[in-house]
Design a protein around this motif. Structure first.
Motif, short mmCIF file in Angstrom:
data_model
loop_
_atom_site.label_atom_id
_atom_site.label_comp_id
_atom_site.label_asym_id
_atom_site.label_seq_id
_atom_site.Cartn_x
_atom_site.Cartn_y
_atom_site.Cartn_z
N PRO A 97 0.83 -1.21 0.00
CA PRO A 97 0.00 0.00 0.00
C PRO A 97 0.86 1.26 0.00
CG PRO A 97 -0.65 -1.53 1.75
CD PRO A 97 0.66 -2.03 1.21
N HIS A 98 0.28 2.36 -0.46
CA HIS A 98 0.98 3.64 -0.38
C HIS A 98 1.11 4.06 1.07
CE1 HIS A 98 2.21 7.75 -1.07
NE2 HIS A 98 1.17 8.18 -0.38
N ALA A 99 2.30 4.47 1.48
CA ALA A 99 2.55 4.87 2.86
C ALA A 99 2.52 6.38 2.99
CB ALA A 99 3.89 4.32 3.33
N ASP A 100 1.40 6.92 3.48
CA ASP A 100 1.32 8.37 3.71
C ASP A 100 1.91 8.69 5.08
OD1 ASP A 100 -0.59 7.56 5.55
OD2 ASP A 100 -2.29 8.16 4.31
N GLN A 101 1.90 9.98 5.45
CA GLN A 101 2.52 10.40 6.70
C GLN A 101 1.82 9.79 7.91
OE1 GLN A 101 5.40 11.97 7.06
NE2 GLN A 101 5.56 11.94 4.82
N GLY A 102 0.50 9.64 7.82
CA GLY A 102 -0.24 9.04 8.92
C GLY A 102 0.17 7.61 9.17
N LEU A 103 0.35 6.86 8.09
CA LEU A 103 0.76 5.46 8.20
C LEU A 103 2.18 5.36 8.75
CD1 LEU A 103 -0.82 2.89 7.50
CD2 LEU A 103 0.45 2.78 5.36
N LYS A 104 3.05 6.25 8.31
CA LYS A 104 4.43 6.24 8.80
C LYS A 104 4.47 6.56 10.30
CE LYS A 104 6.18 7.75 4.34
NZ LYS A 104 6.78 8.86 3.59
N HIS A 105 3.62 7.51 10.73
CA HIS A 105 3.58 7.84 12.15
C HIS A 105 3.10 6.66 12.98
CE1 HIS A 105 3.06 10.00 15.88
NE2 HIS A 105 1.78 9.68 15.91
N LYS A 106 2.07 5.98 12.51
CA LYS A 106 1.56 4.80 13.22
C LYS A 106 2.64 3.73 13.32
CE LYS A 106 -3.45 4.87 12.37
NZ LYS A 106 -4.57 4.10 11.78
N SER A 107 3.36 3.51 12.24
CA SER A 107 4.39 2.47 12.25
C SER A 107 5.49 2.78 13.25
CB SER A 107 4.98 2.29 10.84
OG SER A 107 5.87 3.35 10.51
N SER A 108 5.76 4.08 13.47
CA SER A 108 6.81 4.46 14.42
C SER A 108 6.41 4.16 15.86
CB SER A 108 7.15 5.95 14.27
OG SER A 108 6.06 6.77 14.71
N LEU A 109 5.12 3.95 16.10
CA LEU A 109 4.63 3.65 17.45
C LEU A 109 4.65 2.16 17.76
CD1 LEU A 109 1.52 6.02 17.46
CD2 LEU A 109 3.80 6.50 18.37
N MET A 110 4.79 1.34 16.73
CA MET A 110 4.75 -0.11 16.91
C MET A 110 6.12 -0.65 17.30
SD MET A 110 1.63 -0.66 16.43
CE MET A 110 0.27 0.37 15.87
N GLU A 144 -4.33 0.87 15.92
CA GLU A 144 -4.29 -0.44 15.27
C GLU A 144 -3.63 -0.30 13.90
OE1 GLU A 144 -8.26 -1.88 15.09
OE2 GLU A 144 -8.41 -2.23 17.25
N LEU A 145 -2.89 -1.31 13.52
CA LEU A 145 -2.18 -1.27 12.24
C LEU A 145 -1.95 -2.69 11.73
CD1 LEU A 145 -0.73 0.67 10.22
CD2 LEU A 145 1.37 0.24 11.50
N LYS A 146 -2.32 -2.93 10.49
CA LYS A 146 -2.08 -4.24 9.89
C LYS A 146 -0.61 -4.37 9.49
CE LYS A 146 -3.87 -5.31 5.82
NZ LYS A 146 -4.83 -5.71 4.75
N ALA A 152 4.85 -1.54 4.57
CA ALA A 152 4.92 -0.46 3.57
C ALA A 152 5.51 0.80 4.17
CB ALA A 152 3.53 -0.18 3.02
N ALA A 153 5.09 1.13 5.40
CA ALA A 153 5.57 2.34 6.05
C ALA A 153 7.05 2.25 6.40
CB ALA A 153 4.75 2.62 7.30
N VAL A 154 7.48 1.09 6.88
CA VAL A 154 8.88 0.90 7.26
C VAL A 154 9.79 0.97 6.03
CG1 VAL A 154 10.54 -0.82 8.09
CG2 VAL A 154 8.47 -0.34 9.41
N VAL A 155 9.38 0.34 4.93
CA VAL A 155 10.18 0.42 3.70
C VAL A 155 10.31 1.87 3.25
CG1 VAL A 155 10.19 -0.16 1.23
CG2 VAL A 155 9.64 -1.92 2.92
N SER A 156 9.22 2.62 3.30
CA SER A 156 9.24 4.02 2.90
C SER A 156 10.13 4.86 3.82
CB SER A 156 7.82 4.59 2.89
OG SER A 156 7.81 5.94 2.48
N ARG A 157 10.04 4.61 5.12
CA ARG A 157 10.86 5.36 6.08
C ARG A 157 12.35 5.07 5.89
NH1 ARG A 157 8.72 3.54 11.58
NH2 ARG A 157 10.37 4.93 12.38
N ILE A 158 12.69 3.81 5.65
CA ILE A 158 14.09 3.46 5.42
C ILE A 158 14.60 4.16 4.18
CG2 ILE A 158 15.64 1.56 4.81
CD1 ILE A 158 13.97 -0.25 6.61
N ASP A 159 13.79 4.16 3.11
CA ASP A 159 14.18 4.85 1.88
C ASP A 159 14.44 6.32 2.14
OD1 ASP A 159 14.51 3.08 -0.17
OD2 ASP A 159 12.48 3.22 -0.94
#
Length: 283
Positions: A97-110, A144-146, A152-159
């Protein structure tokens, strides 16, 4: 058609990809014979099916039950036209999925490792204070996050944070498109050992920086030597000094390499998909 012999090679030439991955063998990047054979055919089919100009083998995110192999399909513009895909058997691929800023922020909390199940649901509670002084109250929010979205968010953040390329490996055309530089002949050995000859492979983060470099075809990317905290990159030589490898301490598992005086270069991730939050206190 011009082909490149770098890890992120034009046409995803399987032979050059796996030969170049051998430079990272000492860093723990090892693929089995079966995985190499499957990737050699499936990535070519992936390119044809999605009509990508080329496909990059981006890396591997290690999970508890299964690993995620990550590929990137590239269109006309190397930075704008990118799509990430994942596979767990090196044969069947699914778009992330496309990782927008909201998704990236959620992933940083996991916290915790990936399970290896794309449908797994993470849950975490975030507590924050509302109001000021004695009237302030604590409120809790359930996040909650699938796992597929987290991936997707982690790959985008690493990039965005640690993907890197040698200076001059890519150029920006007068139309603003970022493409491989066919005139790139590699870094000298002296330059390959200097951090200011490696660039973040992402679009400029500020309008001022973009305007400053708008007429520059080569130096349009930001160098990694000013990254914070200082010392977040480890640079070593390998293979008897014939290769230079950079390791990110911020995202353990991200590695870049270049072969001085040649067109061979690349970056590859092989890790558990977790950022190092304690790096500042470790340096």
């Amino acid at each position: 058609m011009v082909t490149s012999c770098c890890l992120l090679a034009q046409e995803m030439d399987s032979e050059s990809v796996f030969v170049n991955l051998d430079y990272l063998g000492s860093s723990g990047v090892v693929l089995s014979v079966e995985q190499k054979a499957s990737l050699q055919s499936s990535l070519l089919l992936l390119k044809r099916e999605h009509k990508f100009r080329r496909v990059k083998l981006w890396g591997v995110v290690r999970g508890i039950g299964n690993d995620y192999f990550i590929a990137q399909g590239v269109g006309k513009d190397e930075l704008k036209d990118r799509k990430a895909l994942y596979s767990q058997d090196c044969i069947l691929w699914s778009l992330l999925p496309h990782a927008d800023q909201g998704l990236k922020h959620k992933s940083s909390l996991m916290r915790g490792r990936f399970t290896g199940d794309p449908s797994f649901e993470y849950e975490t509670t975030v507590t924050h204070r509302v109001g000021e002084g004695d009237a302030a109250e604590e409120q809790s929010t359930q996040i909650e996050l699938k796992e597929e979205d987290r991936l997707a968010a982690v790959v985008s953040r690493i990039d965005e944070e640690v993907a890197l390329v040698p200076r001059g490996a890519y150029i920006r055309t007068p139309l603003g498109e970022v493409i491989l530089n066919n005139s790139f002949q590699g870094l000298s050995l002296a330059d390959a050992k200097r951090l200011n000859y490696y660039m973040h492979f992402k679009r400029s983060s500020g309008v001022e920086e973009e305007m400053k470099s708008i007429n520059q075809s080569v130096d349009f990317l930001e160098t990694i030597d000013k990254d914070i905290p200082k010392g977040c990159w480890s640079l070593v030589t390998a293979n008897g000094g014939s290769a230079v490898i950079l390791r990110s301490l911020l995202w353990p598992g991200m590695m870049g390499f270049t072969i001085p005086c040649s067109r061979t270069f690349g970056h590859f991730y092989c890790g558990i998909g977790e950022r190092n939050p304690d790096l500042l206190f470790m340096l």
